[in-house]
Design an enzyme around this catalytic site. Structure first.
Site, short mmCIF file in Angstrom:
data_model
loop_
_atom_site.label_atom_id
_atom_site.label_comp_id
_atom_site.label_asym_id
_atom_site.label_seq_id
_atom_site.Cartn_x
_atom_site.Cartn_y
_atom_site.Cartn_z
N PHE A 176 0.78 -0.85 0.17
CA PHE A 176 0.11 0.36 -0.23
C PHE A 176 0.68 1.25 0.10
O PHE A 176 2.20 1.03 0.04
CB PHE A 176 -0.77 0.29 1.23
CG PHE A 176 -0.18 -0.10 2.69
CD1 PHE A 176 0.20 1.35 3.49
CD2 PHE A 176 -0.17 -1.22 3.46
CE1 PHE A 176 0.59 1.16 4.17
CE2 PHE A 176 0.70 -1.29 4.38
CZ PHE A 176 0.62 0.25 5.06
N CYS A 177 0.27 2.87 -0.72
CA CYS A 177 1.04 3.96 -0.59
C CYS A 177 -0.19 4.41 -0.42
O CYS A 177 -1.24 4.69 -0.23
CB CYS A 177 1.83 3.64 -1.99
SG CYS A 177 0.98 3.56 -2.69
N THR A 178 0.40 5.93 -0.39
CA THR A 178 -0.53 7.25 -0.32
C THR A 178 -1.85 7.11 -1.43
O THR A 178 -2.94 6.83 -0.49
CB THR A 178 -0.03 8.01 -0.46
OG1 THR A 178 1.28 8.58 0.83
CG2 THR A 178 -1.30 9.76 -0.10
#
Length: 320
Positions: A176-178
C-alpha cells in the site's frame, strides 16, 4: 470551513508527446487559480492540485477532453487554506521515480484489493503486508502489522526487495501507499522479480480513509500528504502535524516547544545536522514568507507574466 478542493490524480498511459501538454495545462491552471504540482512523462501523468471547487472540476473536465485521459480516476479531499504556494507543471522521466527502466504497470501489475475488502485480506496469515512509503511517512501512521522497509526514497525500494527475501516469505504479498501510484510500480517490479501473488490497496490509503469508518479501520495514526496540510485522518480530515522545513519530517506541537525548533529552519531532529550558513538562508527565507503573508501578497504577478510569456511563445519550459 474547507474552501479548497484538493485533488490527487495519476494515470499510467503512453504519452509520446507529453512535452506539448506542459504549457497549455499550466495556462489553464493559472487562469483558474489552481495551484499544486503536475508531473508529465512519456509514461503518463501524476499530480496533486487545489483550488476553488468549480475551477478544479473545470481542470478535470479539460484533462478528460484528451484521449489519453478520457478515463482518469482521482481522489478528493478538502483544505481550509490553499495548501500550495504556486503552480508547477514539470517534465520528468518517470511520474513516480523508482529508477528501474522498463517497469510498466500497463503491461504487468499486481491485483487490486478494494478498500472494503482490505481488512479481511490483510488479516490472512498467508499475507505479508508491506508499506511502500518512505520512513518519514511511516513515522506518523501505517496499517497494523505492516512491514516498514525504512526507505528514505522510493528509489531504495528495489534494493530493499532484493535484500529481504526472508521477509517476503509468505504466499501473498500485499502493498500500500498514499494514493496508489507507488504501488502500481512496486507491484509491477515485484512481479518482474518472480513474485506471483502480489496485491495492492486500490486507491491507496487516501481512498481507504475516505471509505472505511474509523470504528472498522485497521489504520493507526495519520497519513502524510505532500502539501501544507502535512497529514490527514479518517474521513480525510486535516491532521495534527506540521512539517520541518529543514529535514521535511512531520513534527508535533511538542516538537515546536523545543529550544531546537526554529520556524522555517530546523527542528529537534535536524538542529545539529544543518550548517549555520543554511540556517541563516532559511531564516531569511522565512522572514520573506512572513512579510508576504502580512502584506497579503502572493504569486499572481508572476503567474500573469508566465501566461504572457507562454502566449507570446517566449517560454518553452514553463515553471512558476
Amino acid at each position: 470551513m474547507s474552501n479548497f478542493l484538493v485533488v490527487a490524480l495519476y494515470k499510467f498511459v503512453e504519452l509520446p508527446h507529453y512535452k506539448d501538454l506542459q504549457n497549455p495545462l499550466l495556462v489553464v491552471c493559472i487562469e483558474h487559480n489552481i495551484k499544486g504540482t503536475i508531473l508529465l512523462a512519456s509514461e503518463g501523468i501524476n499530480g496533486t492540485i487545489a483550488g476553488p471547487e468549480k475551477n478544479v472540476r473545470h481542470l478535470l473536465a479539460y484533462l478528460r477532453t484528451h484521449d489519453a485521459f478520457s478515463i482518469l480516476d482521482h481522489k478528493e479531499s478538502w483544505a481550509a487554506k490553499m495548501p500550495f504556494m504556486r503552480m508547477k507543471v514539470r517534465l520528468k522521466k518517470e511520474i513516480v521515480t523508482m529508477g528501474v527502466p522498463g517497469t510498466d504497470p500497463n503491461k504487468i501489475v499486481g491485483t487490486y484489493v478494494k478498500p472494503e475488502d482490505w481488512n479481511e485480506f490483510i488479516k490472512d496469515p498467508d499475507v505479508v503486508l508491506v508499506d511502500t512509503r518512505n520512513d518519514y511517512e511511516v513515522e506518523i501512521g501505517t496499517f497494523k502489522g505492516a512491514v516498514d522497509p525504512r526507505t528514505t526514497n522510493f528509489r531504495d525500494f528495489p534494493n530493499w526487495v532484493k535484500n529481504n527475501d526472508t521477509v517476503l516469505n509468505k504466499p501473498k504479498i500485499a502493498m500500500f501507499c498514499t494514493g496508489g501510484i507507488r504501488c502500481e510500480k512496486s507491484t509491477a517490479y515485484m512481479k518482474e522479480q518472480g513474485y506471483t501473488d502480489v496485491y495492492h490497496l486500490q486507491g491507496g490509503i487516501l481512498k481507504y480513509l475516505e471509505e472505511i469508518p474509523q470504528e472498522r479501520s485497521l489504520w493507526e495514526g495519520e497519513c502524510f500528504v505532500f502539501d501544507s496540510r502535512v497529514s490527514v485522518t479518517h474521513g480525510l480530515e486535516e491532521g495534527s502535524f506540521d512539517q520541518c522545513y529543514g529535514c521535511r519530517w512531520p513534527i508535533t506541537e511538542d516538537d515546536k516547544k523545543s529550544a531546537h525548533y526554529i520556524k522555517g529552519v530546523c527542528c529537534p531532529r535536524c538542529h545539529n545536522n544543518i550548517a549555520q550558513e543554511k540556517k541563516q538562508r532559511s531564516k531569511e527565507r522565512q522572514q520573506q514568507i512572513d512579510l508576504a503573508k502580512a502584506r497579503g501578497t502572493d504569486h499572481i504577478a508572476a503567474d500573469l507574466n508566465t501566461i504572457r510569456a507562454i502566449k507570446q511563445g517566449q517560454k518553452k519550459v514553463a515553471k512558476v
